[in-house]
Write an enzyme that holds these catalytic residues in place. Structure first.
Site, PDB file in Angstrom:
ATOM      1  N   SER A  22       0.842  -1.200   0.000  1.00  0.00           N
ATOM      2  CA  SER A  22       0.000   0.000   0.000  1.00  0.00           C
ATOM      3  C   SER A  22       0.876   1.248   0.000  1.00  0.00           C
ATOM      4  O   SER A  22       2.040   1.180  -0.378  1.00  0.00           O
ATOM      5  CB  SER A  22      -0.947  -0.038   1.212  1.00  0.00           C
ATOM      6  OG  SER A  22      -1.928   0.959   1.128  1.00  0.00           O
ATOM      7  N   ASN A  23       0.357   2.391   0.416  1.00  0.00           N
ATOM      8  CA  ASN A  23       1.147   3.637   0.473  1.00  0.00           C
ATOM      9  C   ASN A  23       0.633   4.522   1.610  1.00  0.00           C
ATOM     10  O   ASN A  23      -0.343   4.182   2.276  1.00  0.00           O
ATOM     11  CB  ASN A  23       1.100   4.349  -0.883  1.00  0.00           C
ATOM     12  CG  ASN A  23      -0.309   4.744  -1.267  1.00  0.00           C
ATOM     13  OD1 ASN A  23      -0.933   5.579  -0.639  1.00  0.00           O
ATOM     14  ND2 ASN A  23      -0.838   4.083  -2.294  1.00  0.00           N
ATOM     15  N   ARG A  24       1.280   5.663   1.814  1.00  0.00           N
ATOM     16  CA  ARG A  24       1.025   6.495   2.995  1.00  0.00           C
ATOM     17  C   ARG A  24      -0.161   7.456   2.856  1.00  0.00           C
ATOM     18  O   ARG A  24      -0.369   8.296   3.714  1.00  0.00           O
ATOM     19  CB  ARG A  24       2.276   7.310   3.338  1.00  0.00           C
ATOM     20  CG  ARG A  24       3.445   6.466   3.790  1.00  0.00           C
ATOM     21  CD  ARG A  24       4.479   7.333   4.492  1.00  0.00           C
ATOM     22  NE  ARG A  24       5.144   8.249   3.598  1.00  0.00           N
ATOM     23  CZ  ARG A  24       5.054   9.586   3.628  1.00  0.00           C
ATOM     24  NH1 ARG A  24       4.333  10.192   4.524  1.00  0.00           N
ATOM     25  NH2 ARG A  24       5.702  10.328   2.754  1.00  0.00           N
ATOM     26  N   ALA A  89      -4.616   7.624  -4.162  1.00  0.00           N
ATOM     27  CA  ALA A  89      -3.250   7.164  -4.460  1.00  0.00           C
ATOM     28  C   ALA A  89      -3.352   5.676  -4.788  1.00  0.00           C
ATOM     29  O   ALA A  89      -3.148   4.808  -3.937  1.00  0.00           O
ATOM     30  CB  ALA A  89      -2.347   7.402  -3.263  1.00  0.00           C
TER      31      ALA A  89
END
Ligand code: CTP
Length: 214
Positions: A22-24, A89
């Site tokens: 995943s991402n932030r 995102a």
């Protein structure tokens, strides 16, 4: 009432029963856009990846997890939308295989194979309805405006909102943002550092009416 869809947050791409890629992204910019759009009188659909935020009042919220689920939720609703803003995102890659159980560790290194996800925004650009306004975000660490301008053209967008994620006082994970909004007709708006709701209101003002480009 005009219909606006906004996507928000990260996606999660599973590789086993307990792990994901995943991402932030916190979803704050997308949720702020949903709130600002509601304020501006739009009928708002928010398609959200996993975040800890509460959806704004009066907004229809559809929760998804992976890029594939987000693509399906958005593409099913896209034809009826006047404006679509892709603030999510979306993961560009997902594990090539997903294990049903929890992976056991083995000695030595693990090499994980990733495959591409669908580019949702590019698909929306290729299937754009007459009169529909399509807005992308460009998260960049280098050559902000050149890369954003290139994405605007390549994905057949009407607007792109460029944000510099290489700085800690704005963008990813921050309550504030500073962006440059580029239009397909050469328009340019610079919105200096401000809370994300304020930035969202300015973006909506450009999308909703004739505002003088700088
Ligand atoms: N996006 C999308 N589907 C993807 C990846 C990105 O719809 N699989 C959208 C994002 O929501 C954003 C825009 O595309 O509005 C740009 O995302 P960004 O990550 O900046 O760019 P990419 O097109 O993924 O290009 P790169 O990673 O090479 O910078």
């Amino acid at each position: 009432m005009k219909k606006l869809l906004v996507s928000a947050g990260p996606t999660r791409e599973r590789f086993d029963a307990v792990r994901f890629w995943s991402n932030r992204s916190t979803g704050r910019m997308g949720y702020a856009l949903a709130a600002a759009a509601r304020e501006a009188g739009y009928q708002v659909t928010l398609v959200s990846g996993p975040v800890t935020l509460e959806p704004p009042e009066g907004v229809e919220c559809i929760r998804v997890e992976s890029a594939a689920e987000m693509a399906a939720a958005i593409k099913a609703r896209a034809p009826e939308m006047d404006i679509i803003i892709m603030a999510a995102a979306v993961a560009d890659y997902r594990p090539a295989q997903t294990l049903a159980g929890k992976m056991k560790k083995l000695p030595g290194r693990l090499v994980l194979e990733l495959e591409r996800t669908e580019d949702i925004l590019a698909a929306l650009g290729a299937a754009k309805q007459p009169g529909q306004v399509l807005v992308g975000f460009a998260a960049e660490t280098d050559d902000l405006l050149a890369n954003a301008g290139e994405k605007l053209r390549r994905k057949n967008l009407d607007w792109i909102v460029a944000n510099d994620i290489g700085r800690t006082d704005r963008g990813f994970g921050s309550p504030d943002n500073a962006v440059v909004m580029l239009g397909r007709g050469g328009e340019r708006f610079d919105f200096d550092l401000a809370p994300k709701l304020e930035i969202a209101r300015r973006i909506l003002a450009v999308l909703s009416g004739p505002v003088q480009s700088r």
